[in-house]
Design an enzyme around this catalytic site. Structure first.
Site, mmCIF file in Angstrom:
data_model
loop_
_atom_site.group_PDB
_atom_site.id
_atom_site.type_symbol
_atom_site.label_atom_id
_atom_site.label_comp_id
_atom_site.label_asym_id
_atom_site.label_seq_id
_atom_site.Cartn_x
_atom_site.Cartn_y
_atom_site.Cartn_z
ATOM 1 N N PRO A 8 0.643 -1.254 0.198
ATOM 2 C CG PRO A 8 -0.507 -1.202 1.962
ATOM 3 C CD PRO A 8 0.475 -2.142 1.213
ATOM 4 C CD GLU A 9 3.170 2.377 -4.197
ATOM 5 O OE1 GLU A 9 3.351 3.798 -4.880
ATOM 6 O OE2 GLU A 9 3.871 1.584 -4.582
ATOM 7 N NE ARG A 43 7.093 -9.545 2.663
ATOM 8 C CZ ARG A 43 7.743 -8.890 1.855
ATOM 9 N NH1 ARG A 43 7.175 -8.463 0.576
ATOM 10 N NH2 ARG A 43 9.098 -8.591 1.869
ATOM 11 N NE ARG A 62 19.906 14.133 -0.787
ATOM 12 C CZ ARG A 62 18.710 13.736 0.106
ATOM 13 N NH1 ARG A 62 17.932 14.452 0.593
ATOM 14 N NH2 ARG A 62 18.858 12.351 0.292
ATOM 15 C CG HIS A 113 -1.111 -14.532 7.709
ATOM 16 N ND1 HIS A 113 0.098 -15.294 8.102
ATOM 17 C CD2 HIS A 113 -1.567 -15.332 6.411
ATOM 18 C CE1 HIS A 113 0.324 -16.071 7.092
ATOM 19 N NE2 HIS A 113 -0.749 -16.322 6.339
#
Length: 265
Positions: free
Chosen positions: A2-3, A111, A150, A92
């Site tokens: 998820p973003e 995870r 940068r 899970h």
DNA sequence: AACAGCCCCTGGGTGC
DNA sequence: TGCACCCAGGGGCTGT
């Protein structure tokens, strides 16, 4: 998962199901998921959900009394769902919040990278996050200042949450494709014009993704339709929609990266 | 300060 | 079919 778009979609769905409900108990089966289990067990029960919001990829559950806020980060594989307690739990679901009316808020996370926090001051906790990409504080001037000096690849900087909160691997690749910028370019090498183009591309991609409820991928997140609109991510060796050149998959900053070698310079 | 590299986890896919 | 290996959407930590 998820973003930003997937987290935003999750928040919008959960908002309808959670607001007004009261927490009764918390079951924490994977200690590392919650760094302060004692605080959560002691302070959460009895509080009601006042509102839900999102900041970057964090989900904020605002409570009443309001002197604590529940923060959830899904990381790679976290999923939240509201179920009746009688519905069998998936293996899970390491963190389960019992609610009133026989409901449960379940945090499933294959995870085990996801995190749950109960904090006094969410603004302080999230202070290092950069501006929201769809807000006014994220603008070409801000980007130019952050990119100055940068040398790292622009793709890598787009993934830094202190520069823009909520960007992740998929939408970084998609934004750079739409801005015609090679993800390996040094951030400081971008011209003002390129920065403006990238800024617009980031907003356009995220808005489109939110509109389509995010990208569904594997077992981690489903429901969105954005995957059919992605132009480079996950399209290795498929023809670029613009020029037909096969999309390349490379590694930038240890993250898989997709680009059109002809359209992106 | 900036940056490269490693680590946390599990499970699905791939190639032998 | 079995198995070793590779890969993954995130992000924090370390040492240089």
């Amino acid at each position: 998962m998820p973003e930003l778009p997937e987290v935003e979609t999750t928040v919008r769905l959960l908002r309808r199901e959670l607001v007004g409900h009261r927490f009764e108990r918390v079951s924490l089966k994977w200690p590392r998921q919650c760094p302060t289990p004692g605080v959560i067990r002691r302070e959460l029960p009895g509080r009601r959900v006042a509102a839900l919001s999102r900041r970057g990829k964090f989900i904020l559950v605002h409570l009443r009394p309001a002197d604590r806020t529940l923060l959830i980060h899904l990381r790679m594989s976290g999923q939240l769902s509201v179920q009746r307690a009688s519905v069998p739990s998936d293996p899970h679901a390491h963190t389960v919040f019992s609610l009133d009316d026989g409901l449960e808020l379940r945090f499933s996370d294959t995870r085990k990278f996801g995190r749950v926090y109960l904090v006094r001051d969410p603004d302080e906790f999230l202070a290092r996050l950069g501006p929201e990409p769809l807000g006014a504080a994220f603008n070409p001037k801000w980007m130019r200042e952050r990119f100055e000096g940068r040398k790292r690849a622009i793709k890598t900087l787009l993934l830094e949450q202190s520069i823009v909160a909520g960007m992740g691997n998929i939408y970084a690749d998609e934004s750079l494709f739409r801005a015609h910028i090679d993800p390996r370019r040094s951030a400081s090498s971008l011209s003002s014009r390129e920065i403006r183009t990238l800024h617009s591309a980031i907003r356009a991609v995220l808005e489109e993704a939110i509109e389509h409820q995010g990208t569904s991928f594997d077992w981690v997140y489903s429901g969105g339709e954005m995957q059919s609109r992605l132009r480079v991510y996950g399209r290795r060796e498929q023809p670029c929609a613009t020029c037909g050149t096969p999309i390349e998959r490379i590694v930038v900053g240890q993250r898989s990266t997709h680009l059109c070698p002809r359209c992106q310079r």
